[in-house]
Design an enzyme around this catalytic site. Structure first.
Site, PDB file in Angstrom:
ATOM      1  N   ASP A 113     -10.954  -1.983   7.431  1.00 14.21           N
ATOM      2  CA  ASP A 113      -9.561  -1.959   7.019  1.00 14.21           C
ATOM      3  C   ASP A 113      -8.744  -1.649   8.274  1.00 14.21           C
ATOM      4  OD1 ASP A 113      -8.022  -0.888   3.911  1.00 14.21           O
ATOM      5  OD2 ASP A 113      -7.213  -1.974   5.617  1.00 14.21           O
TER       6      ASP A 113
HETATM    7  C1  GLC Z   1      -4.013  -2.330   4.487  1.00 11.77           C
HETATM    8  C2  GLC Z   1      -4.809  -2.270   3.208  1.00 11.77           C
HETATM    9  C3  GLC Z   1      -5.723  -3.442   3.001  1.00 11.77           C
HETATM   10  C4  GLC Z   1      -5.063  -4.677   3.593  1.00 11.77           C
HETATM   11  C5  GLC Z   1      -5.037  -4.483   5.099  1.00 11.77           C
HETATM   12  C6  GLC Z   1      -4.365  -5.663   5.803  1.00 11.77           C
HETATM   13  O1  GLC Z   1      -3.960  -1.063   5.076  1.00 11.77           O
HETATM   14  O2  GLC Z   1      -5.574  -1.092   2.966  1.00 11.77           O
HETATM   15  O3  GLC Z   1      -5.977  -3.557   1.598  1.00 11.77           O
HETATM   16  O4  GLC Z   1      -5.792  -5.836   3.248  1.00 11.77           O
HETATM   17  O5  GLC Z   1      -4.384  -3.278   5.478  1.00 11.77           O
HETATM   18  O6  GLC Z   1      -3.027  -5.746   5.441  1.00 11.77           O
END
Ligand code: GLC
Length: 750
Positions: A290
């Site tokens: 993430d």
């Molecule tokens: C965010 C979220 C994740 C998302 C990623 C990209 O922090 O936790 O679900 O897909 O970053 O935007």
């Protein structure tokens, strides 16, 4: 007869040929990946593990200034494998041309984006769609998201989010499928099918991503980026099943999660990513971190610096570093120092390259950025029709103890009150990174197509200050301007429609709440309007279950309208005026109080579960223990009767369950027939009920249907604390009905 035989032989031959072809294509891809890997330097292989946020829109803490130039330099040197938050013909093409034409090997980028509930045409938030219990509708929604985002150059979505959660304080329940692993698994698979289709190389399909692996929905206090401490029992029986179903459905990627799981950050968990996902489940896709979760191992006090973070994460099976700069800055040195085996780099790069081949990106890196498709498919009228259809199926009629609904198209003297009734932004919900602001059909706009005999008063200003994706909404707690006008309108009206609830940016990431009431002055407004007119239809627009205890006691008609996307006002009007008979069922319990959280219908009998004349039994002294509106609850404008429940054990751990359902009301309607079981005595205590089957049926007034379920080991078994799947002989209860409370019951011996 002969022709039939010939047809059968031809059919099986073509299947063998098809399988051989697909087998050859997998084989073919693996050999292409291997030969490419042989040509790549260590730095270039690490480049495939490096993902940068685009240079424009951030969905996380944006990097310090000056990184854009660094990113371009890395891009030109073949040190970037993927980019997120870049879409649209021009931007995608610009970056892809650099990757393909200016780098040594011309390896194309894969473009990722959060296509969570639509792209330009926004569908209901996932928790709302889950209330439809309609897998075709949910698949259709994801399909439209794929078509529109692929037309803008996207090859990969960071969806479906399959985190089970029992805690409405957590803002991200909006993004998931609620509290039940069985329903959550089915919904996750439907979304993966919608995104990935039958052919990942087709120009309108995109790779999906099961996230957040794992346990995010059980974060302490419902707060993001936090600690998760669960038993192996909960991990194996509640948290992992939707992820396992996603892996079995062929999801191409996983995303790990920000939280720790039992003391180990998920991003650094070899137990989760290597032992379970890539080992036990045999997952061959790749795991993306993430946003900067690799670097955040330092903040978790699990790594001393980002070099150690990179070492931990790559050994744990995190294949790609999202906007973390840890892999690109340290992996090469770690390999040279002998701390990281190059085989791990090869494996990670292979997984990423394989998905790029399967997407057809090597065949034609520009296949997904196409101006004609971009102009043709964004906000296409068929997508709007699909969005309206899915939205109306997601609406849940919670209470209808009046003849107020459905409203007559000739009804006069209607008051429409509430800040959300005129809001064109909140219905778009939380994850709508690509939608244009204020493009939702508001309730006020939607009502007009059926009945214009209404007046609107806002009643109260919802917030003060900015209302943006990354900022905190500042709710108006003091300014009662508008109360008087709303009360006067209500006083002079025959019926009042009130739309109250949460702003679209009061749920989602980084938006946990300690209260789950109507924010700001809305509850006060509701009570003041009730004081002058009791004929209220309350529409609750929220991204999570709210505490509707007061409303339940006073308001005759309550409808959960969630955040329904672009077609919100039209879909709600379809239901209010009876064009569509509401069929939604709650995917998550609505508690009586935030004090009950976390909670679920899958409760246990406990040692003292039944009321006693003394206080010594499992209960609260100040509130009921059960939900105000339980999981699976949802009413219709008609009624359904269940009868003739028949259960037949067929041997070999298979049990057939039949039930008759009759539409005993005056209008046609749909019903979600739900089957729950209870394993009475087992080597680990089992919940008093668990959803193990459902079927959404449609019945005309007076008509009946016999619904048949088949229970197999998959439904009857459970995981013990060691993660072993067990099916144990003994007594079981079966409950079948239109919700998790009541219904017909029967027993069987396995
Ligand atoms: C965010 C979220 C994740 C998302 C990623 C990209 O922090 O936790 O679900 O897909 O970053 O935007």
């Amino acid at each position: 007869m002969l022709w039939k035989k010939i047809k059968r032989i031809l059919a099986s031959a073509s299947l063998v040929l098809l399988a051989a072809q697909s087998f050859a294509s997998n084989d073919d891809i693996d050999s292409k990946v291997d030969s490419l890997l042989e040509k790549m330097t260590l730095a270039e292989k690490i480049g495939q593990m490096n993902q940068y946020n685009g240079f424009w829109d951030a969905t996380g803490p944006a990097p310090e200034e000056g990184f854009a130039k660094l990113k371009y330099d890395h891009l030109r040197s073949g040190l970037v494998g993927s980019v997120l938050n870049v879409s649209g013909y021009e931007r995608v093409r610009e970056l892809q041309e650099v990757a393909v034409n200016e780098t040594r090997l011309g390896i194309p980028l894969i473009f990722g984006l959060d296509v969570i509930h639509g792209h330009k045409t926004i569908f209901p938030i996932p928790l709302a769609e889950s209330a439809s219990w309609d897998m075709d509708a949910i698949e259709r929604s994801a399909r439209v998201g794929a078509v529109e985002s692929a037309a803008q150059g996207i090859n990969w979505t960071f969806a479906p989010m399959v985190d089970i959660s029992e805690d409405a304080r957590w803002g991200r329940v909006a993004e998931g499928a609620g509290e039940d692993p069985y329903l959550g698994a089915h919904i996750g698979v439907a979304r993966i099918k919608g995104f990935q289709g039958e052919d990942l190389a087709a120009v309108d399909t995109i790779a999906a991503c099961a996230k957040h692996f794992a346990g995010y929905g059980f974060a302490e206090g419902g707060r993001d980026y936090n600690r998760v401490d669960v038993s192996p029992y909960t991990l194996h029986n509640t948290i992992l099943p939707p992820f396992k179903a996603a892996a079995e459905a062929g999801v191409k990627t996983f995303m790990n999660s920000f939280n720790t799981l039992n003391g180990i950050p998920a991003t650094g968990s070899a137990f989760l990513q290597r032992e379970i996902l890539k080992g036990k489940w045999g997952f061959e896709g790749f795991v993306v971190s993430d946003w900067a979760s690799i670097r955040e191992l330092i903040a978790h006090s699990y790594a001393e610096d980002d070099k150690q973070a990179a070492e931990i994460a790559v050994k744990a099976g995190s294949d790609m570093d999202m906007e973390g700069y840890a892999y690109i800055n340290h992996l090469e040195q770690l390999v040279k120092e002998g701390k990281v085996d190059e085989a791990l780099i090869n494996d990670a790069a292979r997984r990423v390259l394989r998905v790029k081949f399967e997407l057809g990106l090597f065949e034609d890196p520009y296949r997904y950025s196409n101006q004609e498709r971009e102009q043709e498919w964004l906000n296409h009228k068929t997508h709007m029709a699909a969005a309206r259809d899915v939205a109306k199926r997601s609406i849940v009629l919670l209470k209808n103890e009046s003849s107020l609904l459905p409203l007559s198209k000739k009804q006069k003297n209607i008051a429409v009150i509430g800040p959300l009734a005129n809001d064109k932004n909140s219905p778009l919900g939380t994850w709508r990174v690509s939608a244009d602001d204020n493009t939702a059909i508001s309730l006020v706009e939607g009502l007009k197509q059926y009945n214009e005999n209404f007046q609107y008063e806002q009643g109260v200003k919802f917030s003060v200050g900015k209302e943006t994706f990354a900022d905190q909404i500042e709710v108006n707690e003091t300014d009662r301007t508008g109360f008087e006008e709303a009360k006067q309108l209500a006083q002079s009206s025959d019926v009042v429609i009130m739309m109250l609830g949460e702003h679209g940016f009061q749920s989602g990431e980084g938006r946990s709440r300690t209260k789950i009431d109507l924010p700001g002055l809305q509850q006060e407004l509701l009570e003041e309007i009730y004081a002058v007119n009791k004929n209220i239809i309350l529409l609750v627009s929220s991204g999570r279950p709210l505490d509707l205890s007061w409303a339940h006691k006073h308001i005759p008609t309550i409808v959960q309208t969630w955040q329904l996307g672009t077609q919100s006002g039209n879909a709600i009007a379809d239901v209010l005026f009876g064009e569509y008979n509401p069929s939604g069922k709650l995917p998550m319990s609505f508690p009586r109080s935030v004090g009950q959280l976390p909670t679920t219908y899958r409760l246990f009998s406990t040692g003292r579960g039944t009321p006693k004349p003394v206080v010594f039994w499992s209960h609260y002294i100040d509130e009921e223990s059960d939900a105000l509106y339980p999981f699976g609850h949802g009413l219709s404008y008609t009624t359904f009767e269940y009868s003739k429940l028949k259960v037949k054990a067929l041997g070999e751990n298979r049990v057939q369950v039949k039930v008759n359902v009759k539409n005993t009301g005056k209008s046609a309607g749909e019903e979600v027939v739900q089957l729950y079981i209870r394993d009475r005595f087992a080597s680990t205590v089992r919940p008093v009920k668990e959803l193990k089957g459902f079927e959404k049926i449609s019945l005309a007034s007076g008509k009946s249907k016999t619904v048949t379920f088949m229970l197999t080991e998959k439904e009857l078994g459970f995981y013990n604390a060691k993660g072993e799947f067990l099916v144990e002989k003994g007594a079981f209860d079966v409950m079948v009905g239109g919700g998790s409370v009541g219904g017909e019951t029967a027993q069987f011996e396995l």
